[in-house]
Design a protein around this motif. Structure first.
Motif, PDB file in Angstrom:
ATOM      1  N   LEU A 250       0.826  -1.211   0.000  1.00 46.27           N
ATOM      2  CA  LEU A 250       0.000   0.000   0.000  1.00 46.27           C
ATOM      3  C   LEU A 250       0.856   1.255   0.000  1.00 46.27           C
ATOM      4  CD1 LEU A 250      -2.713  -1.063   2.625  1.00 46.27           C
ATOM      5  CD2 LEU A 250      -2.971  -1.015   0.135  1.00 46.27           C
ATOM      6  N   ARG A 251       1.955   1.214   0.709  1.00 46.22           N
ATOM      7  CA  ARG A 251       2.809   2.402   0.844  1.00 46.22           C
ATOM      8  C   ARG A 251       3.693   2.641  -0.372  1.00 46.22           C
ATOM      9  NH1 ARG A 251       4.077   0.884   7.149  1.00 46.22           N
ATOM     10  NH2 ARG A 251       2.366   2.113   8.071  1.00 46.22           N
ATOM     11  N   ARG A 252       3.930   1.607  -1.158  1.00 38.69           N
ATOM     12  CA  ARG A 252       4.763   1.773  -2.360  1.00 38.69           C
ATOM     13  C   ARG A 252       4.007   2.356  -3.533  1.00 38.69           C
ATOM     14  NH1 ARG A 252       6.760  -3.525  -1.198  1.00 38.69           N
ATOM     15  NH2 ARG A 252       5.301  -4.298  -2.774  1.00 38.69           N
ATOM     16  N   PHE A 253       2.721   2.208  -3.543  1.00 37.06           N
ATOM     17  CA  PHE A 253       1.898   2.595  -4.689  1.00 37.06           C
ATOM     18  C   PHE A 253       1.949   4.113  -4.881  1.00 37.06           C
ATOM     19  CE2 PHE A 253      -2.006   3.496  -7.003  1.00 37.06           C
ATOM     20  CZ  PHE A 253      -2.091   2.442  -7.907  1.00 37.06           C
ATOM     21  N   GLU A 254       2.155   4.546  -6.130  1.00 37.60           N
ATOM     22  CA  GLU A 254       2.238   5.975  -6.420  1.00 37.60           C
ATOM     23  C   GLU A 254       1.029   6.436  -7.217  1.00 37.60           C
ATOM     24  OE1 GLU A 254       5.883   7.362  -8.066  1.00 37.60           O
ATOM     25  OE2 GLU A 254       7.127   6.439  -6.504  1.00 37.60           O
ATOM     26  N   PHE A 255       0.524   7.613  -6.863  1.00 34.60           N
ATOM     27  CA  PHE A 255      -0.637   8.200  -7.530  1.00 34.60           C
ATOM     28  C   PHE A 255      -0.469   9.714  -7.518  1.00 34.60           C
ATOM     29  CE2 PHE A 255      -5.104   9.858  -7.074  1.00 34.60           C
ATOM     30  CZ  PHE A 255      -5.479   9.620  -8.379  1.00 34.60           C
TER      31      PHE A 255
END
Length: 274
Positions: free
Chosen positions: A192-197
């Motif tokens: 969850l923390r790696r995902f970039e948006f």
């Protein structure tokens, strides 16, 4: 309201209880507060408007989990029966149970109250049967218990909740044996923390706005203490206007992709425990 494809809903399913999708993986997603439907014999007794109910429901959580092969989507409103409360508190009879809202015009007749609890009983029978089947097939499983929460309770134009106490994604682990499932939990948190948006990463924290004290995670950990890991995931309603119900589908698509992206790592984590 919109369906899972983004099209305008023409009606709410008043008769269906839930939809179950079953696939051959050990990861399950649930959206037990997504529903807005009410039984016909309750509609005239409800003191709340549709908008008031919708504000406290979790619309679009079914959309967020729709790429998971195993998923349960509940169609009935939590104002009929709240499947994430213990049975004796699953039908709201006092404003203290429902964010200060008076749900019923008059005291709910006992027969209607009991009829609502049938759904609670049947849901947990169904859930246990489904999870037993997945346990037999895979040896263990992970349930992502997906919800959402309001952060503009003082009004549509008021200052939102302080982000210090309102992460975009809150992970609740209260009923979990955290030491037993630490590897699975860390796998999820890292994904969850790696995902970039939009050039940044989401604010993901554990047990801040909510601690995961709901009935569903408690039930799973009680009945599957060695093989079932249930994790409550609360998405702050930054993907919609919680006062109008209008969604931001760019954000929803990102949350949908984010949720789907956690599956390979979670499956690998489970496989490593066998």
């Amino acid at each position: 309201m919109l369906d899972q494809t983004g099209e305008k809903r023409q009606h709410v399913d008043e008769d269906g209880w839930w939809t179950v999708h079953r696939g051959d993986i050990p990861i399950v997603g649930t959206a037990i507060h997504d529903g807005h439907g009410l039984r016909a014999d309750l509609r005239s007794l409800v003191a709340l408007s549709d908008d008031q109910r919708l504000r406290e429901e979790d619309p679009y959580t079914a959309y967020i989990i729709q790429d998971l092969a195993n998923r349960i989507i509940v169609h009935r409103s939590r104002f009929e029966v709240d499947l994430n409360r213990a049975r004796d508190g699953a039908v709201y009879v006092d404003p203290s149970q429902a964010w200060g809202l008076s749900v019923w015009r008059d005291a709910l007749p006992r027969g209607l109250h009991e009829r609502s609890l049938v759904l609670h009983d049947e849901y947990y029978r169904m859930l246990r049967s489904m999870l037993l089947s997945i346990e037999r097939r895979h040896g263990g499983f992970i349930v992502l218990d997906v919800h959402s929460y309001n952060h503009r309770r003082d009004g549509p134009d008021a200052t939102p909740s302080d982000p210090a106490g309102a992460p975009e994604i809150n992970i609740g682990t209260h009923s979990m044996d955290r030491s037993r499932w630490a590897d699975v939990l860390e796998t999820l948190l890292n994904a969850l923390r790696r995902f970039e948006f939009r050039g940044r990463r989401f604010d993901v924290r554990e047990n801040v706005a909510f601690q995961g004290r709901g009935e569903q995670t408690r039930f799973i950990h009680e009945h599957f203490p060695q093989t079932g890991c249930a994790i409550a995931i609360e998405f702050k309603k930054f993907f919609m206007d919680e006062w109008t119900g209008e969604p931001d589908f760019e954000v929803l698509e990102a949350l949908r992709a984010l949720t789907a992206s956690t599956v390979p790592g979670l499956v690998k984590a489970l496989d490593a425990r066998q």
